[in-house]
Motif scaffolding. Structure first.
Motif, PDB file in Angstrom:
ATOM      1  N   THR A  90      -5.987   3.492  -1.950  1.00 32.60           N
ATOM      2  CA  THR A  90      -4.819   3.270  -1.086  1.00 32.60           C
ATOM      3  C   THR A  90      -5.108   3.759   0.332  1.00 32.60           C
ATOM      4  O   THR A  90      -4.917   3.021   1.307  1.00 32.60           O
ATOM      5  CB  THR A  90      -3.581   4.010  -1.646  1.00 32.60           C
ATOM      6  OG1 THR A  90      -3.292   3.522  -2.957  1.00 32.60           O
ATOM      7  CG2 THR A  90      -2.378   3.848  -0.740  1.00 32.60           C
ATOM      8  N   HIS A  91      -5.559   5.000   0.448  1.00 32.77           N
ATOM      9  CA  HIS A  91      -5.819   5.564   1.778  1.00 32.77           C
ATOM     10  C   HIS A  91      -6.967   4.847   2.475  1.00 32.77           C
ATOM     11  O   HIS A  91      -6.917   4.631   3.696  1.00 32.77           O
ATOM     12  CB  HIS A  91      -6.087   7.063   1.679  1.00 32.77           C
ATOM     13  CG  HIS A  91      -4.842   7.862   1.512  1.00 32.77           C
ATOM     14  ND1 HIS A  91      -4.049   8.246   2.562  1.00 32.77           N
ATOM     15  CD2 HIS A  91      -4.224   8.326   0.396  1.00 32.77           C
ATOM     16  CE1 HIS A  91      -3.006   8.915   2.121  1.00 32.77           C
ATOM     17  NE2 HIS A  91      -3.087   8.988   0.795  1.00 32.77           N
ATOM     18  N   SER A  92      -7.975   4.458   1.718  1.00 30.45           N
ATOM     19  CA  SER A  92      -9.087   3.711   2.322  1.00 30.45           C
ATOM     20  C   SER A  92      -8.603   2.370   2.851  1.00 30.45           C
ATOM     21  O   SER A  92      -9.012   1.938   3.934  1.00 30.45           O
ATOM     22  CB  SER A  92     -10.209   3.522   1.296  1.00 30.45           C
ATOM     23  OG  SER A  92     -10.765   4.768   0.938  1.00 30.45           O
TER      24      SER A  92
ATOM     25  N   ARG B 144     -12.395  11.210   0.477  1.00 34.01           N
ATOM     26  CA  ARG B 144     -12.231  12.524  -0.161  1.00 34.01           C
ATOM     27  C   ARG B 144     -11.515  12.370  -1.510  1.00 34.01           C
ATOM     28  O   ARG B 144     -11.939  12.959  -2.518  1.00 34.01           O
ATOM     29  CB  ARG B 144     -11.442  13.451   0.759  1.00 34.01           C
ATOM     30  CG  ARG B 144     -11.317  14.867   0.227  1.00 34.01           C
ATOM     31  CD  ARG B 144     -10.619  15.787   1.211  1.00 34.01           C
ATOM     32  NE  ARG B 144     -11.409  15.898   2.424  1.00 34.01           N
ATOM     33  CZ  ARG B 144     -10.908  15.888   3.651  1.00 34.01           C
ATOM     34  NH1 ARG B 144      -9.612  15.766   3.838  1.00 34.01           N
ATOM     35  NH2 ARG B 144     -11.685  16.012   4.699  1.00 34.01           N
ATOM     36  N   LEU B 145     -10.459  11.577  -1.542  1.00 32.86           N
ATOM     37  CA  LEU B 145      -9.728  11.372  -2.790  1.00 32.86           C
ATOM     38  C   LEU B 145     -10.540  10.555  -3.798  1.00 32.86           C
ATOM     39  O   LEU B 145     -10.482  10.822  -5.005  1.00 32.86           O
ATOM     40  CB  LEU B 145      -8.388  10.687  -2.502  1.00 32.86           C
ATOM     41  CG  LEU B 145      -7.336  11.612  -1.904  1.00 32.86           C
ATOM     42  CD1 LEU B 145      -6.242  10.819  -1.209  1.00 32.86           C
ATOM     43  CD2 LEU B 145      -6.756  12.503  -2.994  1.00 32.86           C
TER      44      LEU B 145
ATOM     45  N   LEU C  95       0.822  -1.208   0.000  1.00 34.40           N
ATOM     46  CA  LEU C  95       0.000   0.000   0.000  1.00 34.40           C
ATOM     47  C   LEU C  95       0.858   1.261   0.000  1.00 34.40           C
ATOM     48  O   LEU C  95       0.363   2.352   0.255  1.00 34.40           O
ATOM     49  CB  LEU C  95      -0.957   0.007   1.199  1.00 34.40           C
ATOM     50  CG  LEU C  95      -2.029  -1.075   1.172  1.00 34.40           C
ATOM     51  CD1 LEU C  95      -2.832  -1.068   2.472  1.00 34.40           C
ATOM     52  CD2 LEU C  95      -2.949  -0.896  -0.033  1.00 34.40           C
ATOM     53  N   GLY C  96       2.161   1.094  -0.272  1.00 30.23           N
ATOM     54  CA  GLY C  96       3.044   2.238  -0.397  1.00 30.23           C
ATOM     55  C   GLY C  96       3.554   2.816   0.897  1.00 30.23           C
ATOM     56  O   GLY C  96       4.217   3.843   0.894  1.00 30.23           O
ATOM     57  N   ARG C  97       3.267   2.150   2.025  1.00 27.73           N
ATOM     58  CA  ARG C  97       3.747   2.666   3.312  1.00 27.73           C
ATOM     59  C   ARG C  97       5.234   2.344   3.453  1.00 27.73           C
ATOM     60  O   ARG C  97       5.667   1.228   3.142  1.00 27.73           O
ATOM     61  CB  ARG C  97       2.979   2.031   4.471  1.00 27.73           C
ATOM     62  CG  ARG C  97       1.523   2.450   4.520  1.00 27.73           C
ATOM     63  CD  ARG C  97       0.795   1.714   5.609  1.00 27.73           C
ATOM     64  NE  ARG C  97       0.646   0.311   5.207  1.00 27.73           N
ATOM     65  CZ  ARG C  97      -0.414  -0.441   5.473  1.00 27.73           C
ATOM     66  NH1 ARG C  97      -1.396   0.037   6.194  1.00 27.73           N
ATOM     67  NH2 ARG C  97      -0.475  -1.672   5.058  1.00 27.73           N
ATOM     68  N   PRO C  98       6.019   3.313   3.945  1.00 28.51           N
ATOM     69  CA  PRO C  98       7.449   3.061   4.124  1.00 28.51           C
ATOM     70  C   PRO C  98       7.697   1.998   5.199  1.00 28.51           C
ATOM     71  O   PRO C  98       7.028   1.973   6.223  1.00 28.51           O
ATOM     72  CB  PRO C  98       8.016   4.399   4.567  1.00 28.51           C
ATOM     73  CG  PRO C  98       6.921   5.389   4.487  1.00 28.51           C
ATOM     74  CD  PRO C  98       5.633   4.659   4.300  1.00 28.51           C
TER      75      PRO C  98
ATOM     76  N   THR D 292     -10.199   6.931   6.935  1.00 29.52           N
ATOM     77  CA  THR D 292     -11.621   7.018   6.592  1.00 29.52           C
ATOM     78  C   THR D 292     -12.083   8.447   6.308  1.00 29.52           C
ATOM     79  O   THR D 292     -13.260   8.658   6.023  1.00 29.52           O
ATOM     80  CB  THR D 292     -12.484   6.398   7.707  1.00 29.52           C
ATOM     81  OG1 THR D 292     -12.239   7.090   8.935  1.00 29.52           O
ATOM     82  CG2 THR D 292     -12.165   4.917   7.870  1.00 29.52           C
ATOM     83  N   THR D 293     -11.179   9.394   6.343  1.00 24.12           N
ATOM     84  CA  THR D 293     -11.490  10.762   5.925  1.00 24.12           C
ATOM     85  C   THR D 293     -10.842  11.056   4.575  1.00 24.12           C
ATOM     86  O   THR D 293     -11.514  11.429   3.620  1.00 24.12           O
ATOM     87  CB  THR D 293     -11.013  11.787   6.972  1.00 24.12           C
ATOM     88  OG1 THR D 293     -11.658  11.502   8.213  1.00 24.12           O
ATOM     89  CG2 THR D 293     -11.324  13.209   6.542  1.00 24.12           C
TER      90      THR D 293
END
Length: 171
Positions: free
Chosen positions: A101-103, A113-114, A30-33, A108-109
């Motif tokens: 990705t963020h979801s 939005r994206l 998910l692209g997290r470092p 959850t905000t």
């Protein structure tokens, strides 16, 4: 200061050979470092010029594999290298991928939005450009993104990115 794989460590930041900031840390799906030295998912190379069909096929493969962050990077390349008339399309697709990705990360905000921002961009673009190019299902994709955004907000829970992967093309 120690050299990094990307060119050098200037002021404690990873830099490429031209001195631009680049994070060389490995990333998860998910692209997290991740911590330096960890096994991560190979990052998408930046600045690759692909045909629209190659872009869509590669992004769909990454989305299906639960790697929407990486699909976002593929769309971002198309956004930056493609014709100006298609920038809004590719930017909207990138926003949808990063919204997923963020979801999936549990944001959850920002995720919803994206997703909505990307849905609005591809809707606006598709209303001006009919028939839809590259056999993309832009109305279906925008509906998918808005529906997922609403579900993430209602449940306040992250999603499984691979299980939620959208279909980019019709059929």
């Amino acid at each position: 200061m120690a050299e990094t794989e990307t060119g050098g460590d200037i002021g404690g930041r990873d830099r490429d050979t031209e001195g631009r900031a680049r994070n060389a840390r490995p990333r998860d799906g998910l692209g997290r470092p991740l911590p330096y030295g960890s096994d991560g998912i190979e990052r998408q190379p930046e600045g690759i010029v692909r045909s629209p069909d190659e872009t869509i096929a590669e992004a769909q493969t990454l989305l299906d594999a639960g790697k929407p962050f990486h699909a976002h990077e593929v769309f971002e390349d198309a956004w930056k290298s493609g014709p100006g008339a298609e920038r809004e399309l590719w930017r909207g697709l990138a926003q949808i991928a990063v919204g997923l990705t963020h979801s999936a990360r549990g944001n959850t905000t920002g995720g919803p939005r994206l997703l909505r921002r990307g849905a609005a961009a591809v809707t606006a673009w598709s209303e001006r450009n009919r028939p839809h190019p590259y056999d993309l299902d832009l109305p279906g994709l925008a509906d998918w993104a808005r529906n997922l955004a609403g579900r993430v907000e209602r449940t306040s829970a992250g999603v499984d990115a691979g299980a939620e992967a959208p279909r980019l093309r019709r059929g």
